[in-house]
Each structure stands twice: as structure tokens, then as C-alpha cells.
Design an enzyme around this catalytic site. Structure first.
Site, PDB file in Angstrom:
ATOM      1  N   LYS A 105      -1.460  -1.347 -10.117  1.00  0.00           N
ATOM      2  CA  LYS A 105      -1.406  -0.328  -9.120  1.00  0.00           C
ATOM      3  C   LYS A 105      -2.749   0.590  -9.215  1.00  0.00           C
ATOM      4  CE  LYS A 105       1.577   3.583  -7.885  1.00  0.00           C
ATOM      5  NZ  LYS A 105       2.963   4.143  -8.275  1.00  0.00           N
ATOM      6  N   GLU A 151       0.927  -1.061   0.145  1.00  0.00           N
ATOM      7  CA  GLU A 151      -0.032  -0.049   0.084  1.00  0.00           C
ATOM      8  C   GLU A 151       0.854   1.104  -0.078  1.00  0.00           C
ATOM      9  OE1 GLU A 151      -3.344  -0.964   1.765  1.00  0.00           O
ATOM     10  OE2 GLU A 151      -4.272   0.944   1.159  1.00  0.00           O
ATOM     11  N   GLY A 152       0.484   1.904  -1.005  1.00  0.00           N
ATOM     12  CA  GLY A 152       1.445   3.099  -0.905  1.00  0.00           C
ATOM     13  C   GLY A 152       0.726   4.487  -0.557  1.00  0.00           C
ATOM     14  N   ALA A 193      -1.697   4.658  -3.741  1.00  0.00           N
ATOM     15  CA  ALA A 193      -2.238   3.572  -4.372  1.00  0.00           C
ATOM     16  C   ALA A 193      -1.905   2.255  -3.742  1.00  0.00           C
ATOM     17  CB  ALA A 193      -1.627   3.757  -5.742  1.00  0.00           C
ATOM     18  N   VAL A 228      -1.232  -1.861  -4.365  1.00  0.00           N
ATOM     19  CA  VAL A 228      -0.349  -2.663  -5.449  1.00  0.00           C
ATOM     20  C   VAL A 228      -0.795  -4.115  -5.345  1.00  0.00           C
ATOM     21  CG1 VAL A 228       1.586  -3.261  -6.648  1.00  0.00           C
ATOM     22  CG2 VAL A 228       1.532  -0.850  -5.532  1.00  0.00           C
ATOM     23  N   ASP A 287      12.423  11.006  -5.953  1.00  0.00           N
ATOM     24  CA  ASP A 287      12.000  10.271  -4.828  1.00  0.00           C
ATOM     25  C   ASP A 287      12.649   9.016  -4.663  1.00  0.00           C
ATOM     26  OD1 ASP A 287      10.404   9.719  -2.573  1.00  0.00           O
ATOM     27  OD2 ASP A 287       8.962   8.814  -3.482  1.00  0.00           O
TER      28      ASP A 287
END
Lengths: 361, 379
Positions: free
Chosen positions: B74, B53-54, B57, B59, B166
Site C-alpha cells: 500500500k 487505487e484508494g 494510497a 495498492v 468505515d
């Protein structure tokens, strides 16, 4: 370190080539020779008006010139890909700009879609914009990064600075050029020791000129790279007797076909001159001028081709942010004499949509 | 994106065989690939398991019903009022134009009114997981090929005016072969030559360069190079180079403890940056990297030299990705590696392969030979 040398120049040529590839991949003539946008009931002048309006919006939202240029490219690509109805034109244009901003601007600059709509003074609903966003992304296959005319201005400018610094002393080093390589001349993040070099005066002016040209439907037949090169060549001609060799060098690097280029240059010259001498009644001017004092990023009409090089040379602006100051600096000497610009001083706080709004509704 | 612990446990059971697209099962026997399915539609993909989990989003691991390839799905959270998040637009439209062996491949986009899903090539693990699995520093040869690929990817995007912004081990995907792929371009942005001011809240603190920590918003490709340098040290050392725990100032202290406190002489203009504090006088002498990061002392000097060139305090002094690829540190790699086309993996060069890591928490007693992993080249 000061002389970036061959590596820098190679890098810039690579940058140019990449931009040309992207342009070649995505660019389409937005209008047919007959003048009408493909299959649609949108006339060139309506199309032109909406681009001018987009310019206002872009300034109103404090977007950078790259965002405006990208927004116009998205709009033009969409119009050449679908049969659009006039009643949707403004919504398409507005959404194109929002998409460009989402790509280009920092999120704190963008603001919410709702706020942007409110500021624009238009009566789109958020849902309409979002639906349009989906359509545009879908029709353009999410492939939005194209090389805009503004990008080419920057690349050519960088090539000039790195390859022929002696030609245009006022460009100087450190005009925001070698952003990439650690040894680049203009690449000095957080290095105020170098910040008192004059910023790229020409590049700011060229940027505004190219933005004007993007709104001129006669010039849509030319690619951004051709357009950018034409603007710069007009400047070089005026500035240096040595321009021809420099120009041929750029022409070759840009892989621009020379007859087309000459044609484009003539038209740009004519167009910019016409802007210069046009009366305030000219719609182009009025729409343009209405906001010009209000926004720091405003473009001023392309003018005084032959004097520009010497103006504002002494300004010691901050590096890239110097851009903003630059516009202000230039504005002041021009405002008094220039057609329409000064006259709209009083309109500083007028509603976002100027009174003489293009007839696109 | 990062993967959950759960995934790692799964890896215990399956070892590296999860790089086999069908997980060792003969999936094909009872499953017929549908021929009428198209790209761009949700039912062309089967969801297999959640990977992580970002920020914007979730995944999932999935499988394409069109061609049987494993994919990473995603699923992007959509805000009803704002439409497609700018991160998603940047990521997709950037990746559309990037075709490189060291950049993650975007296969497909499924966009409906309610949801947005990006379909990526499936890559088995990421550098963060890889380093967790192989603690105490990686095999020096593997560090070299990872670093080479990282710089190769950076050189490619930097040449296209794109900053990743990033970089961190979680965003570097590693395939079972050892291919490294830059992922998560949500914060990346194409950058015009005259830089606009960038928001300074971009890079994860540990990998953030001092100029940005000091509040400079004028950053450039050197930003990514610092991140690459930090990752270089972390791969060698098995621990982050500058693991600040609290805030920007602690992060800066960590950096100064190694590089020394910058002065106007060493870094003209530094004192004018917003977060600069004149009271920084503590242990201010620059340290030798090899005394700070012991692994460097065990390796030839050129390793330390490359680390130093990437971790220069003043951004302008940092080596470019392109130049770094020419650094003597990479001399021991087979020369053809320098002449590859963009889309060709370095593992196509004979003699380039991932070495077995000395330590592996999942099989402490047994060494796994990556070369024994079944071949599945299609992704």
C-alpha cells in the site's frame, strides 16, 4: 438497561486488562534513578518544563486531554529510547504532540502542521517537524498506541461507576462510561432523553490532576495505571468510609504492586497538596495559569481534594461535550480564590508562549 | 481498498488458482530468495501488479524477496507539507497492536523521506468482488461464516476501544479459504471512554447508521454494528440494503421506508438531532424485514432476528458484536468455533469450510470446489 450488570463489568475489566498489556509492553521508566534522562544532557527539570509547555500547546490547539497524555507518552518513550540533545527537546516534544493529535483528534481539529507551528510561536521549520516525525515513528516502530494515565483514569472511573454507583452519587450514571456495549450506561448516542444526568465531574478533575502529575518528574517512576489509581484512591478516601474494599478491588484488577502503590500515593498526595498551597511565584503555577482562562479545556490546579465531590453537582451539562462546560463551571468558583489563575485573566489574548516560559531553549 | 476490473479479468483466466502464491509457475526455480535482505527496505519487495487505487494510497500486489510471500503493498501518498497522513499513522499504529485472525496483518513499513509503503499480507479478494462474482445472494452457509468472522473481528476491536468507522464490502478482505479480514483502518480511531465529538463525515453513506445521518456525532461501536447489519443483508440479498443515491436525506428515506419514521416514543430525543425533519410522515410504518428482503423469508427466523437486532434505528438498541456472536443464528456452527484464540482462524475448526456458491459469473457451467485449491497456508 440501566443496570449494566455483569456483562458491562466484564467488558470493562477486559478493557483494563488490554490497557495494562499495552502499558506493560511499551512503558519504560523515562528517567534513571539518578535523575537524568538516559544518556542525554536533558535534566529532569528541563524535561518537566517541556511537558508543561506541551500542556499549554495542547490547550492552545484545543486538543483533548488524551492527546496531551499520548503526546507525553510518545515524548517519554522516545527520550528513553534515544540519546537526545537538549537543543532538539522542544522539537521532539512538539512533534510528539502532533503525532498524538494525528492519532487522536479529528482531522478538522488538527490543522496544518504549518499553522500549528505558527500558533506555537516557535521557529521550527515544517521540514524539521517532518524529519522529526519520521525519526520518532521509526524509533518507536510506529507503535504509538499506548495506554496513557488519562486512559486509566477513564477506565477506573468507568469501573467505579459500573461497580459501585452508590459510592459516588455525583458520578452518577451516564458519565461517559459504557461507551462500548449497546447496553452500557453511558452509551447514549443521540439520546438527549438521558442528557440531563450530571456528567462525570470527578473524571474531569482526575484527568486534570493526572495531567499535572505527568509533568512532575518525581512521579515518572510510576506507571500510568499506578498513578491513576493513586489519584482516584486519594479521592475515594475522602469521599467514603467504605473506600478500602473498593480500592482493594481496583488494586487487584489493576495488578498494581501494593508497596509501589503506597509509595506513589504518598508522593501524589504530597505533590497535589504542594500545588494547592504553592504561591503564584511557583513556576509550575505560572506557566499553568497563563492560559487557563483562555482555554476551555484548561486544567485547573489539583486542589481541594476534600470538597470536590460536592461541587458542580447540579450542572446538567450535555453528555460528553459537557466536559467543556464542566471546566468552565469549575473555573468560576475557583478563579477568585485560587493562586494565580484569576490573576491571569487579563492575559487572554497574549501570545501563545507565555512570558514565563520554561527555559528549554 | 478496491480492486480494478482488470484484476477481475485476470481472475477469469486464472480462476481461483491465483491464490497459489506462485501463480502456478515454479517461480522458485529461477529465483533465489535473497537471504541478506531486511524488512523495512524497499528493495526487499518486488512489485507485481497494481491492484487498486484508494483515497490516500495505491495498492500493488508484490512479493517479498525475503521469504517469497505474496504481499499487498500500500503506497501512501505523502503530502510534503503535512508529513505522514493521519490516516496512515492511525492505520499503522492501530494495526501494530491488533493481532487477530480477522484483522488484516501488517507485515512491514517502508518509510523514507519521499514515500511511505505499508506491506500487508496478501489476501486474494474482497467481499465486494466476491459478491460481484457470485451475484444474486451468497450461499446461506457462507453468509453465516462471513458474518461470524466479521462480528468476531468487530468484537475484538471494540473490546479494545477501537471503532472501524468505515465498514463496507470493499474493506472486508476474503481469502481463498473464506477467511474474512477487516482492512483499511485509515478512519479507525481508538476511542477513549468519554467520547469526543466525532466528525460525521466518516462512513460511506450506504452503511451509515440513521443516528449519524441525522447528525449525531456522539456515536460509538453501534456505528460499526449497523454497517455489519447492512453487509449481512447485502450478502443474503445480493444487493445493498439501503442504496441511497443522492444525499443524506435520501439515505434516511431508504431507511425509514423499512424501519418506519422514528418518533419520540420509539427513539427518545430523535427530534432534537440536527437533520431531523418533522415533515417525515410518508409510509412510516415499520415493515417486516422478510417482506422487504425476500431472501429472509426463505431462511429460518433467527436470520431475520439477527438482522433486526443489528439494524435498530436507535443506536442504543443495537446488539453488540460480542452478543451477536452468541446469537442463535450461529448455533449451527461447530461449538469449538466459540472458543478459539484470537489469532486462530475459524477454518481450523473441523467442518468449517467455504461452500461452493451456486452462481459464479466466471464459470457459469462449472462448479469450483474451493477444497481443490492448492494449500498455501503461509498467508
Amino acid at each position: 438497561m440501566k443496570n449494566p450488570g455483569a456483562a458491562e463489568s466484564r467488558r470493562l475489566v477486559g478493557l483494563l486488562e488490554d490497557a495494562l498489556v499495552r502499558e506493560a509492553r511499551l512503558w519504560k521508566v523515562p528517567v534513571f534513578k539518578t535523575g537524568c534522562t538516559q544518556g542525554a544532557d536533558i535534566s529532569p527539570s528541563q524535561h518537566q518544563d517541556v511537558i508543561l509547555w506541551l500542556g499549554e500547546m495542547s490547550r492552545l490547539f484545543h486538543f483533548c486531554p488524551e492527546t496531551f497524555a499520548l503526546g507525553v507518552c510518545i515524548l517519554n518513550r522516545l527520550l528513553s529510547a534515544v540519546k537526545a540533545q537538549l537543543k532538539y527537546l522542544k522539537c521532539i516534544a512538539f512533534t510528539s504532540l502532533i503525532l498524538a493529535a494525528k492519532i487522536n483528534e479529528e482531522d478538522e481539529v488538527i490543522g496544518s502542521v504549518k499553522d500549528l507551528v505558527v500558533q506555537s510561536g516557535c521557529n521550527f521549520s515544517t521540514a524539521e517537524i517532518l524529519r522529526m516525525e519520521r525519526i520518532i515513528l521509526d524509533k518507536l516502530h510506529w507503535d504509538l498506541y499506548t495506554a496513557t494515565p488519562v486512559d486509566f483514569i477513564h477506565i477506573f472511573h468507568a469501573l467505579l461507576v459500573s461497580g459501585h454507583p452508590h459510592l459516588i452519587p455525583s458520578i452518577g450514571l451516564g458519565s461517559g462510561v459504557g461507551w462500548g456495549s449497546a447496553a452500557g450506561p453511558g452509551f447514549l448516542p443521540g439520546c438527549p432523553g438521558h442528557q440531563n444526568r450530571p456528567p462525570g465531574l470527578q473524571v474531569a478533575l482526575w484527568t486534570r490532576q493526572v495531567q499535572h502529575c505527568m509533568a512532575c518528574h518525581q512521579l515518572w517512576q510510576f506507571k500510568g495505571s499506578t498513578l491513576a489509581l493513586a489519584i482516584i484512591t486519594l479521592e475515594l478516601e475522602a469521599l467514603t468510609p467504605d473506600w478500602f474494599s473498593v480500592f482493594t478491588d481496583l488494586l487487584k484488577k489493576a495488578q498494581v504492586e501494593s508497596t509501589e502503590f503506597i509509595h506513589c500515593k504518598e508522593m501524589v498526595d504530597k505533590y497535589l497538596t504542594s500545588l494547592e498551597f504553592s504561591l503564584p511565584a511557583n513556576a509550575v503555577y505560572i506557566v499553568d495559569g497563563a492560559q487557563i482562562q483562555e482555554e476551555e479545556r484548561a486544567w485547573s490546579p489539583a486542589r481541594r481534594l476534600r470538597q470536590r465531590g460536592r461541587e458542580g453537582e447540579g450542572d446538567s451539562d450535555e453528555y460528553y461535550d459537557g466536559f467543556r462546560c464542566l471546566y468552565k463551571e469549575e473555573m468560576s468558583p475557583e478563579a477568585g480564590e485560587c493562586d494565580g489563575e484569576g490573576a491571569f485573566d487579563a492575559q487572554k489574548d497574549v501570545s501563545p508562549c507565555p512570558p514565563l516560559h520554561p527555559a528549554v531553549n | 481498498w478496491f480492486h480494478t476490473l482488470q484484476v477481475r479479468r485476470l481472475r477469469v483466466q486464472r480462476g481461483r488458482s491465483n491464490s497459489d502464491p506462485l501463480g502456478g509457475n515454479s517461480f522458485e526455480q529461477d529465483f533465489q530468495w535473497k537471504t541478506g535482505l531486511q524488512f523495512g527496505t524497499a528493495n526487499s519487495y518486488l512489485n507485481l501488479e497494481k491492484l487498486g487505487e484508494g483515497a490516500y494510497a495505491t495498492v500493488y500486489k508484490g512479493i517479498s524477496r525475503i521469504n517469497g510471500h505474496l504481499v499487498a503493498l500500500k503506497v501512501i501518498r505523502m503530502k510534503t507539507e503535512e508529513g505522514v497522513p493521519f490516516t496512515a499513522i492511525r492505520e499503522a499504529s492501530l494495526l501494530k497492536g491488533l493481532k487477530h485472525a480477522n484483522i488484516v496483518l501488517l507485515h512491514d513499513i517502508i518509510h523514507t523521506r519521499e514515500s511511505l509503503t505499508f506491506v500487508f499480507e496478501y489476501v486474494q479478494t474482497d467481499l465486494a468482488q466476491y459478491m460481484t462474482q457470485h451475484p444474486g445472494g451468497l450461499h446461506s452457509y457462507n453468509v453465516r461464516i462471513f458474518m461470524f468472522q466479521l462480528l468476531r473481528g468487530l468484537s475484538y476491536i471494540h473490546g479494545r476501544r477501537i471503532l472501524h468507522r468505515d465498514l463496507k464490502p470493499q474493506n472486508l478482505l476474503i481469502s481463498y479459504l473464506g477467511e474474512l479480514k477487516l482492512a483499511d483502518f485509515g478512519l479507525a480511531r481508538s476511542k477513549s471512554i468519554p467520547s469526543q465529538t466525532y466528525s460525521s463525515e466518516v462512513v460511506t453513506l450506504w452503511y451509515r447508521p440513521p443516528d449519524v445521518l441525522l447528525g449525531s456525532t456522539d456515536y460509538s461501536t453501534a456505528l460499526d454494528i449497523w454497517g455489519a447489519g447492512c453487509i449481512f443483508i447485502e450478502m443474503l440479498q445480493g444487493a445493498p440494503a439501503f442504496p441511497g443515491e443522492a444525499d443524506v436525506f435520501e439515505q434516511l428515506q431508504k431507511i425509514w421506508a423499512v424501519l418506519g419514521v422514528p418518533t419520540e416514543e420509539s427513539w427518545p430525543g430523535v427530534s432534537e438531532l440536527p437533520n431531523y425533519k418533522p415533515e417525515w410522515f410518508l409510509p412510516s410504518e415499520p415493515q417486516q424485514f422478510r417482506t422487504v428482503w425476500k431472501r429472509l423469508a426463505q431462511l429460518p427466523y433467527k436470520t431475520e432476528d439477527l438482522a433486526q437486532r443489528t439494524l435498530m434505528a436507535m443506536p442504543r438498541d443495537r446488539i453488540s458484536a460480542q452478543d451477536a456472536l452468541q446469537h442463535p443464528y450461529f448455533n449451527t456452527l461447530p461449538p469449538p468455533i466459540m472458543q478459539l484464540r484470537d489469532t486462530v482462524s475459524i477454518f481450523k475448526v473441523p467442518g468449517v469450510r467455504l461452500e461452493t456458491e451456486v452462481r459464479d459469473i466466471f464459470s457459469p457451467s462449472r462448479r469450483i470446489k474451493p477444497s481443490l485449491v492448492p494449500l498455501a497456508k503461509c498467508w
